[in-house]
Design an enzyme around this catalytic site. Structure first.
Site, PDB file in Angstrom:
ATOM      1  N   HIS A 232      10.261  14.365   1.826  1.00  0.00           N
ATOM      2  CA  HIS A 232      10.918  14.835   3.044  1.00  0.00           C
ATOM      3  C   HIS A 232       9.954  15.367   4.092  1.00  0.00           C
ATOM      4  CE1 HIS A 232      10.384  18.691   1.033  1.00  0.00           C
ATOM      5  NE2 HIS A 232      10.579  19.277   2.196  1.00  0.00           N
TER       6      HIS A 232
HETATM    7  C1  UD1 Z   1      13.232  22.558   5.206  1.00  0.00           C
HETATM    8  C2  UD1 Z   1      11.920  23.342   5.271  1.00  0.00           C
HETATM    9  C3  UD1 Z   1      10.949  22.800   4.249  1.00  0.00           C
HETATM   10  C4  UD1 Z   1      11.580  22.755   2.866  1.00  0.00           C
HETATM   11  C5  UD1 Z   1      12.869  21.964   2.937  1.00  0.00           C
HETATM   12  C6  UD1 Z   1      13.570  21.923   1.594  1.00  0.00           C
HETATM   13  C7  UD1 Z   1      11.327  24.221   7.480  1.00  0.00           C
HETATM   14  C8  UD1 Z   1      10.384  24.092   8.589  1.00  0.00           C
HETATM   15  N1  UD1 Z   1      11.297  23.231   6.568  1.00  0.00           N
HETATM   16  O1  UD1 Z   1      12.921  21.233   5.570  1.00  0.00           O
HETATM   17  O2  UD1 Z   1       9.815  23.629   4.206  1.00  0.00           O
HETATM   18  O3  UD1 Z   1      10.673  22.153   1.967  1.00  0.00           O
HETATM   19  O4  UD1 Z   1      13.741  22.587   3.885  1.00  0.00           O
HETATM   20  O5  UD1 Z   1      14.608  20.985   1.610  1.00  0.00           O
HETATM   21  O6  UD1 Z   1      12.065  25.173   7.413  1.00  0.00           O
HETATM   22  N2  UD1 Z   1      20.034  18.146   7.142  1.00  0.00           N
HETATM   23  C9  UD1 Z   1      21.280  17.784   6.732  1.00  0.00           C
HETATM   24  N3  UD1 Z   1      21.986  18.656   5.970  1.00  0.00           N
HETATM   25  C10 UD1 Z   1      21.505  19.860   5.601  1.00  0.00           C
HETATM   26  C11 UD1 Z   1      20.229  20.230   6.057  1.00  0.00           C
HETATM   27  C12 UD1 Z   1      19.502  19.361   6.811  1.00  0.00           C
HETATM   28  O7  UD1 Z   1      21.747  16.688   7.036  1.00  0.00           O
HETATM   29  O8  UD1 Z   1      22.196  20.595   4.896  1.00  0.00           O
HETATM   30  C13 UD1 Z   1      19.227  17.190   7.930  1.00  0.00           C
HETATM   31  C14 UD1 Z   1      19.377  17.362   9.409  1.00  0.00           C
HETATM   32  O9  UD1 Z   1      19.335  16.091   9.981  1.00  0.00           O
HETATM   33  C15 UD1 Z   1      18.112  18.111   9.794  1.00  0.00           C
HETATM   34  C16 UD1 Z   1      17.122  17.598   8.781  1.00  0.00           C
HETATM   35  O10 UD1 Z   1      17.870  17.354   7.604  1.00  0.00           O
HETATM   36  O11 UD1 Z   1      17.746  17.877  11.107  1.00  0.00           O
HETATM   37  C17 UD1 Z   1      16.008  18.545   8.472  1.00  0.00           C
HETATM   38  O12 UD1 Z   1      16.522  19.820   8.038  1.00  0.00           O
HETATM   39  P1  UD1 Z   1      15.669  21.154   8.307  1.00  0.00           P
HETATM   40  O13 UD1 Z   1      16.347  22.312   7.709  1.00  0.00           O
HETATM   41  O14 UD1 Z   1      15.284  21.235   9.738  1.00  0.00           O
HETATM   42  O15 UD1 Z   1      14.305  20.892   7.537  1.00  0.00           O
HETATM   43  P2  UD1 Z   1      14.050  20.265   6.108  1.00  0.00           P
HETATM   44  O16 UD1 Z   1      13.399  18.945   6.291  1.00  0.00           O
HETATM   45  O17 UD1 Z   1      15.249  20.342   5.235  1.00  0.00           O
END
Ligand code: UD1
Length: 384
Positions: A232
């Site tokens: 990811h």
């Molecule tokens: C976040 C953390 C990362 C951690 C990871 C664990 C930061 C900067 N990054 O990354 O360090 O390793 O979590 O999973 O905080 N999304 C969904 N559903 C959800 C959550 C996210 O669809 O419940 C999608 C959305 O499109 C979102 C993308 O995932 O834009 C990224 O989510 P985000 O929380 O921004 O960062 P992660 O990549 O999950």
């Protein structure tokens, strides 16, 4: 004699000298009767569960805030259920966004909660945007902050998590480190020794507690031998060419070894955006904690770019190949089963072949990764 402006500029101001010796002034931590915990993303849930339990056993008043950074059922709710984390007292429901907007939105929505709750200390976990946002808010309201999983450094500031770690540690009053490399990093950055507490790995507490349950889960038709894959990190999934190349490599691997790949939503989105064909790789939805742990225990090898999974595989003694150039968890390479293969696909295949021949790194016991980190954190907090 009062120092003149010239002395000050030259750094000869006596106060400036004293400041450097003693380290930054901290908020004074008084008796701790009310603890506020902030969680937002999947790995936070796993780290906070043992701390919440340890403090609950001691009858301490606790308030739990979920920022809503992760919100899908299988990224959030299911973790609360399986880890038996109490229902959050507040859910800020910030959802997704750019780093700036997500961090800012958490801060904006969290500040009134802190003003209402007036905790004696706030505990933040790991290195996600929710961690740094909550630490900033509390620090400016003069609420002491404790950082669980402090001191880890990849020394790679292109990683958003590295920025979150540096800032959070800089403004935290209690720094709970998982391993002694964390202590060394903090001391090198000028953090006073008395703020650093080597307590071990909170994520491993959850693993130790729930491993027997995970081992009892049925094999659900999964193959005997398989590679478990998670990806990811922006460096692996945000560039179309890189992601396509990794998935091509996995498709090749799948000719010899089944691949099981629970896909993070951001990776799923990128695969769709880039129109990548994934016919040869079995893509699954993100998995609940217990089911994923069960797969880790049975995997022939884990291929990942996650931080926590490098630690879990090390604890379990399962070979781990990490698709990153660096790691903030060097202990998993030095003492554990982790190998950094960066973006070198030849090295990945070569290490994979060694693992299939049984020539893989063996696990050694890691100091303080023993399932009692939550209690050690509770001891420190209660001794304030
Ligand atoms: C976040 C953390 C990362 C951690 C990871 C664990 C930061 C900067 N990054 O990354 O360090 O390793 O979590 O999973 O905080 N999304 C969904 N559903 C959800 C959550 C996210 O669809 O419940 C999608 C959305 O499109 C979102 C993308 O995932 O834009 C990224 O989510 P985000 O929380 O921004 O960062 P992660 O990549 O999950």
């Amino acid at each position: 004699m009062r120092p003149g402006l010239r002395d000050f500029k030259l750094g000869r101001h006596p106060v400036a000298l004293q400041y450097r010796r003693a380290g930054p002034t901290s908020h004074r931590i008084g008796a701790v009767n009310h603890i506020l915990h902030v969680v937002g993303a999947r790995p936070n849930f796993v780290k906070s569960a043992p701390v919440l339990r340890a403090l609950q056993r001691r009858g301490v008043r606790q308030t739990l805030v979920h920022t809503g950074q992760h919100y899908d059922r299988n990224m959030s709710d299911v973790f609360f259920t399986q880890l038996e984390i109490p229902e959050p007292n507040f859910n800020l429901e910030v959802g997704s966004g750019s780093h700036a907007s997500q961090t800012a939105e958490i801060m904006r929505r969290f500040e009134p909660v802190v003003l209402e709750c007036k905790p004696d200390i706030t505990l933040v976990y790991g290195d996600v945007n929710s961690t740094v946002a909550a630490a900033l808010v509390c620090s400016k309201l003069l609420i002491p902050v404790g950082h669980v999983e402090a001191g880890l450094r990849s020394f790679d500031r292109t990683m958003p998590e590295e920025i979150n770690r540096i800032v959070t540690d800089r403004i935290s009053d209690l720094l709970f480190t998982p391993s002694d490399d964390g202590d060394r990093n903090l001391l090198c950055e000028g953090v006073p020794q008395e703020r650093i507490h080597l307590v071990g790995n909170a994520m491993i507490d959850s693993l130790v507690r729930l491993l027997p349950v995970a081992r009892n889960l049925s094999k659900n038709g999964f193959p005997e031998r398989f590679a478990l894959v998670t990806l990811h990190r922006p460096s692996n999934v945000d560039d179309g060419e890189t992601l396509r190349e990794i998935l091509d490599c996995l498709a090749n691997v799948s000719k010899d070894l089944n691949i099981i790949f629970p896909v993070h939503p951001r990776t799923r989105q990128r695969i769709t955006d880039f129109g990548i064909n994934t016919d040869n790789v079995r893509l699954l939805d993100p998995m609940p904690y217990l089911e994923f742990l069960a797969l880790q225990t049975r995997a022939t090898v884990v291929i990942t770019d996650s931080g926590g999974i490098q630690e879990e595989t090390t604890y379990l003694g399962v070979p781990c190949l990490t698709l990153r150039q660096n790691t903030e968890r060097p202990i998993t390479v030095i003492l554990g089963t982790n190998i950094l293969v960066g973006d070198d696909r030849t090295l990945l295949v070569c290490e994979l072949e060694k693992i299939l021949r049984g020539e893989h790194k063996k696990r050694t016991t890691l100091p303080l990764w023993d399932g009692h980190t939550g209690d050690r954190i509770a001891d420190v907090v209660q001794s304030m």
